[in-house]
Write an enzyme that holds these catalytic residues in place. Structure first.
Site, PDB file in Angstrom:
ATOM      1  N   GLU A  97     -61.206  49.848  19.763  1.00  0.00           N
ATOM      2  CA  GLU A  97     -61.983  48.724  20.279  1.00  0.00           C
ATOM      3  C   GLU A  97     -63.467  48.946  19.974  1.00  0.00           C
ATOM      4  OE1 GLU A  97     -62.377  45.843  20.918  1.00  0.00           O
ATOM      5  OE2 GLU A  97     -62.057  45.283  23.006  1.00  0.00           O
ATOM      6  N   ASP A  98     -64.200  47.857  19.859  1.00  0.00           N
ATOM      7  CA  ASP A  98     -65.636  47.974  19.568  1.00  0.00           C
ATOM      8  C   ASP A  98     -66.407  48.496  20.778  1.00  0.00           C
ATOM      9  OD1 ASP A  98     -65.224  45.610  21.026  1.00  0.00           O
ATOM     10  OD2 ASP A  98     -66.241  44.303  19.595  1.00  0.00           O
ATOM     11  N   ASP A 101     -66.992  47.162  28.120  1.00  0.00           N
ATOM     12  CA  ASP A 101     -68.101  46.629  28.915  1.00  0.00           C
ATOM     13  C   ASP A 101     -67.637  46.587  30.383  1.00  0.00           C
ATOM     14  OD1 ASP A 101     -70.553  45.324  29.419  1.00  0.00           O
ATOM     15  OD2 ASP A 101     -69.686  43.356  29.063  1.00  0.00           O
ATOM     16  N   PHE A 150     -77.369  43.928  25.585  1.00  0.00           N
ATOM     17  CA  PHE A 150     -76.413  43.193  24.748  1.00  0.00           C
ATOM     18  C   PHE A 150     -76.691  43.518  23.283  1.00  0.00           C
ATOM     19  CE2 PHE A 150     -74.229  39.860  22.561  1.00  0.00           C
ATOM     20  CZ  PHE A 150     -73.042  39.825  23.269  1.00  0.00           C
ATOM     21  N   ARG A 163     -71.962  40.003  13.008  1.00  0.00           N
ATOM     22  CA  ARG A 163     -70.891  41.000  12.854  1.00  0.00           C
ATOM     23  C   ARG A 163     -71.083  41.814  11.574  1.00  0.00           C
ATOM     24  NH1 ARG A 163     -66.851  39.833  16.609  1.00  0.00           N
ATOM     25  NH2 ARG A 163     -66.452  37.643  17.026  1.00  0.00           N
TER      26      ARG A 163
HETATM   27  P1  IMP Z   1     -64.931  43.670  28.702  1.00  0.00           P
HETATM   28  O1  IMP Z   1     -63.621  43.050  29.033  1.00  0.00           O
HETATM   29  O2  IMP Z   1     -66.025  43.163  29.587  1.00  0.00           O
HETATM   30  O3  IMP Z   1     -64.903  45.186  28.651  1.00  0.00           O
HETATM   31  O4  IMP Z   1     -65.345  43.069  27.333  1.00  0.00           O
HETATM   32  C1  IMP Z   1     -65.193  43.697  26.139  1.00  0.00           C
HETATM   33  C2  IMP Z   1     -65.489  42.704  25.044  1.00  0.00           C
HETATM   34  O5  IMP Z   1     -66.686  41.950  25.311  1.00  0.00           O
HETATM   35  C3  IMP Z   1     -65.748  43.438  23.754  1.00  0.00           C
HETATM   36  O6  IMP Z   1     -64.575  43.579  23.011  1.00  0.00           O
HETATM   37  C4  IMP Z   1     -66.753  42.538  23.075  1.00  0.00           C
HETATM   38  O7  IMP Z   1     -66.076  41.545  22.347  1.00  0.00           O
HETATM   39  C5  IMP Z   1     -67.502  41.859  24.187  1.00  0.00           C
HETATM   40  N1  IMP Z   1     -68.794  42.537  24.462  1.00  0.00           N
HETATM   41  C6  IMP Z   1     -69.122  43.258  25.539  1.00  0.00           C
HETATM   42  N2  IMP Z   1     -70.385  43.716  25.465  1.00  0.00           N
HETATM   43  C7  IMP Z   1     -70.869  43.282  24.297  1.00  0.00           C
HETATM   44  C8  IMP Z   1     -72.132  43.439  23.626  1.00  0.00           C
HETATM   45  O8  IMP Z   1     -73.096  44.090  24.089  1.00  0.00           O
HETATM   46  N3  IMP Z   1     -72.252  42.816  22.426  1.00  0.00           N
HETATM   47  C9  IMP Z   1     -71.244  42.097  21.860  1.00  0.00           C
HETATM   48  N4  IMP Z   1     -70.055  41.937  22.444  1.00  0.00           N
HETATM   49  C10 IMP Z   1     -69.869  42.519  23.650  1.00  0.00           C
HETATM   50 MG    MG Z   2     -64.093  42.269  21.334  1.00  0.00          MG
END
Ligand code: IMP
Ligand code: MG
Length: 175
Positions: A97-98, A101, A150, A163
């Protein structure tokens, strides 16, 4: 108008970090086969680079999820838009995963995958933003831990843009 991007990690730093992760994964999975699940779209550049740095038999699979929410925060209601096309029973799964968050997307996805009877499931994330965590997620392999900002680039987007940046940075809107 073009946004200004303040660089956080250069392409060289990212590639070096991914090589370290690849070496660690290679060592820890020695003698086993690995199935990487790349979470589209954001993790694609990371997963490609990581796969090249893992010296094991590797299968590459892809999933795409969405969560209802706005452009900068997920809601927790996760939907699988693109699922695996093969069973994972008995396989060693490494989810790639990237960024983690709030953790909502990954905690849902990991629970779905674990129900499918794999031999093991581990998580590798290029970035971790722990200050924002709402749901606990164990990250087995982490690239960089970052503050609550962000970020974009190296697969990460803001409204589908950036991207393709080879580095990671913070968007700073023009004054
Ligand atoms: P989570 O469910 O809140 O952990 O969200 C994870 C997803 O939110 C990641 O796979 C990203 O697609 C997006 N995301 C969260 N933080 C960032 C950020 O700082 N930049 C870009 N995308 C983010
Ligand atoms: Mg994502």
């Amino acid at each position: 108008m073009a946004d200004r991007i303040r660089q956080m990690f250069s392409e060289d730093e990212i590639v070096k970090k991914i090589a370290e992760l690849g070496a660690k994964i290679t060592k820890e999975y020695e003698g086993r086969e690995l199935t990487m699940i790349c979470i589209l779209k954001g993790a694609a550049p990371f997963a490609c680079e990581l796969a090249k740095r893992i010296d094991l038999p590797v299968e590459m699979e892809y999933m795409r999820c969405s969560s209802y929410g706005n452009e900068t925060e997920s809601s927790g209601v996760v939907k699988i838009d693109l699922d695996l096309d093969r069973p994972i029973r008995g396989k060693n799964i490494l989810v790639v995963e990237d960024i983690i968050d709030t953790g909502r997307t990954m905690s849902y996805l990991l629970s779905v995958l674990k129900e499918r009877g794999p031999e093991s499931v581990k998580l590798c994330a290029l970035l971790d933003k722990p200050d924002r965590r709402v749901t606990d997620v164990d990250i087995d392999y982490t690239g960089f831990i970052i503050p609550d900002e962000f970020i974009v680039g190296y697969g990460l987007d803001y409204a589908q843009k950036y991207r393709n940046l080879p580095y990671i940075g913070v968007v700073e809107p023009e004054e």
